[in-house]
Design a protein around this motif. Structure first.
Motif, short mmCIF file in Angstrom:
data_model
loop_
_atom_site.label_atom_id
_atom_site.label_comp_id
_atom_site.label_asym_id
_atom_site.label_seq_id
_atom_site.Cartn_x
_atom_site.Cartn_y
_atom_site.Cartn_z
N ASN A 1 1.02 -1.36 0.08
CA ASN A 1 0.06 0.03 -0.02
C ASN A 1 0.96 1.14 0.00
OD1 ASN A 1 1.15 -0.08 2.60
ND2 ASN A 1 -1.09 0.03 3.65
N THR A 2 0.44 2.28 0.12
CA THR A 2 1.35 3.77 0.24
C THR A 2 0.73 4.50 1.28
OG1 THR A 2 -0.42 4.84 -1.19
CG2 THR A 2 1.34 3.75 -2.31
N PRO A 3 1.27 3.97 2.37
CA PRO A 3 0.70 4.52 3.73
C PRO A 3 0.95 6.27 3.81
CG PRO A 3 2.69 3.19 4.27
CD PRO A 3 2.10 3.00 2.68
N GLY A 4 -0.10 6.64 4.24
CA GLY A 4 0.24 8.13 4.63
C GLY A 4 0.00 9.29 3.37
N GLN A 5 -0.23 8.82 2.19
CA GLN A 5 -0.21 9.51 0.90
C GLN A 5 -1.41 10.18 0.86
OE1 GLN A 5 2.62 10.28 -0.49
NE2 GLN A 5 3.95 8.51 0.27
N ASN A 6 -2.43 9.58 1.29
CA ASN A 6 -3.79 10.48 1.19
C ASN A 6 -4.45 10.72 2.46
OD1 ASN A 6 -4.78 7.72 1.97
ND2 ASN A 6 -5.48 6.98 0.04
N SER A 7 -3.69 10.51 3.60
CA SER A 7 -4.40 10.77 4.93
C SER A 7 -4.79 12.06 5.11
CB SER A 7 -3.36 10.28 5.94
OG SER A 7 -2.25 10.78 5.78
N ASN A 8 -4.17 12.94 4.65
CA ASN A 8 -4.79 14.40 4.81
C ASN A 8 -6.09 14.71 4.27
OD1 ASN A 8 -4.45 17.17 5.85
ND2 ASN A 8 -4.72 17.79 3.71
N ALA A 9 -6.22 13.97 3.02
CA ALA A 9 -7.45 14.35 2.36
C ALA A 9 -8.56 13.53 3.01
CB ALA A 9 -7.34 13.88 0.79
N VAL A 10 -8.35 12.61 3.68
CA VAL A 10 -9.31 11.80 4.43
C VAL A 10 -9.49 12.60 5.68
CG1 VAL A 10 -10.04 9.70 5.77
CG2 VAL A 10 -8.57 9.68 3.38
N ALA A 11 -8.65 12.98 6.52
CA ALA A 11 -9.01 13.65 7.46
C ALA A 11 -9.58 14.96 7.33
CB ALA A 11 -7.50 14.05 8.27
N GLU A 12 -9.20 15.71 6.13
CA GLU A 12 -10.14 16.90 5.95
C GLU A 12 -11.58 16.55 5.72
OE1 GLU A 12 -8.41 19.50 2.92
OE2 GLU A 12 -6.37 19.71 4.07
#
Ligand code: 3PG
Length: 308
Positions: A99-110
């Motif tokens: 997987n690519t951990p962390g790469q889309n996490s800000n988008a999900v959090a927003e």
């Protein structure tokens, strides 16, 4: 490198992400096969036949897909949750899954905050709502998304609690987050509880009646994880018993129609999974996925392998 890379995304990446993927493939002499917006699983099954590497988003990489892949060496899920990959089938054919951990996490959090605000303001119904400031936020599972949730929550002046048995308390404390001992404490104390659990057998339906019933008056549950982690029957039962609770989810539950029909003013479901659907997240995750493939082919790098 003379290798074929299939990017199979029923929900495509933004154009800028695809342009960057094309450029890296050109520079690295990789043949790119783009399969975007496909609608039938058989399209993926056919497309995977002779490729060396596969990049997907939430696309279902089943044993049938893997069984039809004659040259496949690596599958990268451009994103965090890899519950869509049949890792066992891949391992059986010595195919690496990442997987690519962390790469889309800000988008999900927003998006989680967008959902919290939407609920707090009564779905923008023109009536008086509530503010997030001063409220208590519970982060259920403190991974990459949880960390971003905590960072943003500080800006809203929220009190932040988190529960994650796999993360050291000291890490949470360093982030200004108060760790709690168990899920019970989290659900009891928080006005907003934001879910960031992976969907695995142990977590499926784990957000159940016994937890949800503990939520304080007027509380809201926000799910940007997976619909599977919430027990829908529990939620329907408790919504019938209490008219103060709210629920928002990124991707509709299986019983969405029933929720909307019975409790439409206090539930909200995105029409499609939106968490990672930003230009930035697409570029981050898409490019990271391809770079991980390049690094694997060039150096045997398996840092992000998930089927060890
Ligand atoms: C993830 O697990 O990374 C997110 O749920 C994003 O999924 P998506 O790529 O299908 O939007």
């Amino acid at each position: 490198m003379n290798k074929k890379v299939l990017v199979a995304t029923a929900k495509p990446f933004a154009k800028q992400a695809v342009d960057k993927i094309k450029k890296i493939c050109k520079d690295k002499h990789l043949e790119l096969i783009l399969k975007e917006k496909y609608t039938e699983q058989k399209d993926l099954i056919n497309a995977v036949k002779d490729v060396d590497a596969l990049i997907v988003r939430s696309d279902k990489v089943t044993s049938e897909v893997i069984g039809n892949a004659e040259n496949l060496k690596i599958i990268v899920r451009a994103g965090a949750g890899y519950d869509n990959l049949d890792c066992e089938a891949a391992s059986g054919k010595n195919i690496i899954c990442m997987n690519t951990p962390g790469q889309n996490s800000n988008a999900v959090a927003e998006l989680a905050f967008g959902l919290m605000l939407y609920l707090a303001r009564g779905k923008f119904n023109g009536k008086s709502g509530r503010e997030l400031k001063g409220k208590t936020l519970g982060i259920h599972a403190y991974g990459h998304v949880g960390v971003n949730i905590a960072r943003i929550a500080k800006g809203f002046d929220m009190k932040i609690l988190a529960y994650d048995p796999y993360v050291d308390n000291s890490k949470m404390e360093k982030d200004g987050v108060t760790p709690v001992e168990n899920a019970i404490e989290l659900y009891e104390k928080c006005d907003y509880t934001s879910l960031h659990l992976p969907s695995i057998p142990a977590t499926q339906k784990s957000v159940n009646y016994d937890l949800i019933k503990l939520m304080p008056k007027g509380a809201a549950l926000v799910n940007t994880a997976r619909k599977e982690v919430v027990c829908e029957d529990s939620l329907l039962k408790i919504f019938a018993e209490r008219d103060d609770l709210k629920y928002a989810s990124d991707i509709a539950p299986d019983k969405a129609e029933e929720f909307i029909e019975k409790f439409g003013d206090r539930v909200y479901f995105t029409p499609k999974k939106m968490g990672a659907q930003t230009l930035e997240a697409n570029v981050n995750a898409g490019v990271a996925a391809l770079n991980q493939i390049v690094s694997y082919f060039e150096n045997g790098d398996i840092t992000y392998q998930v089927n060890k």
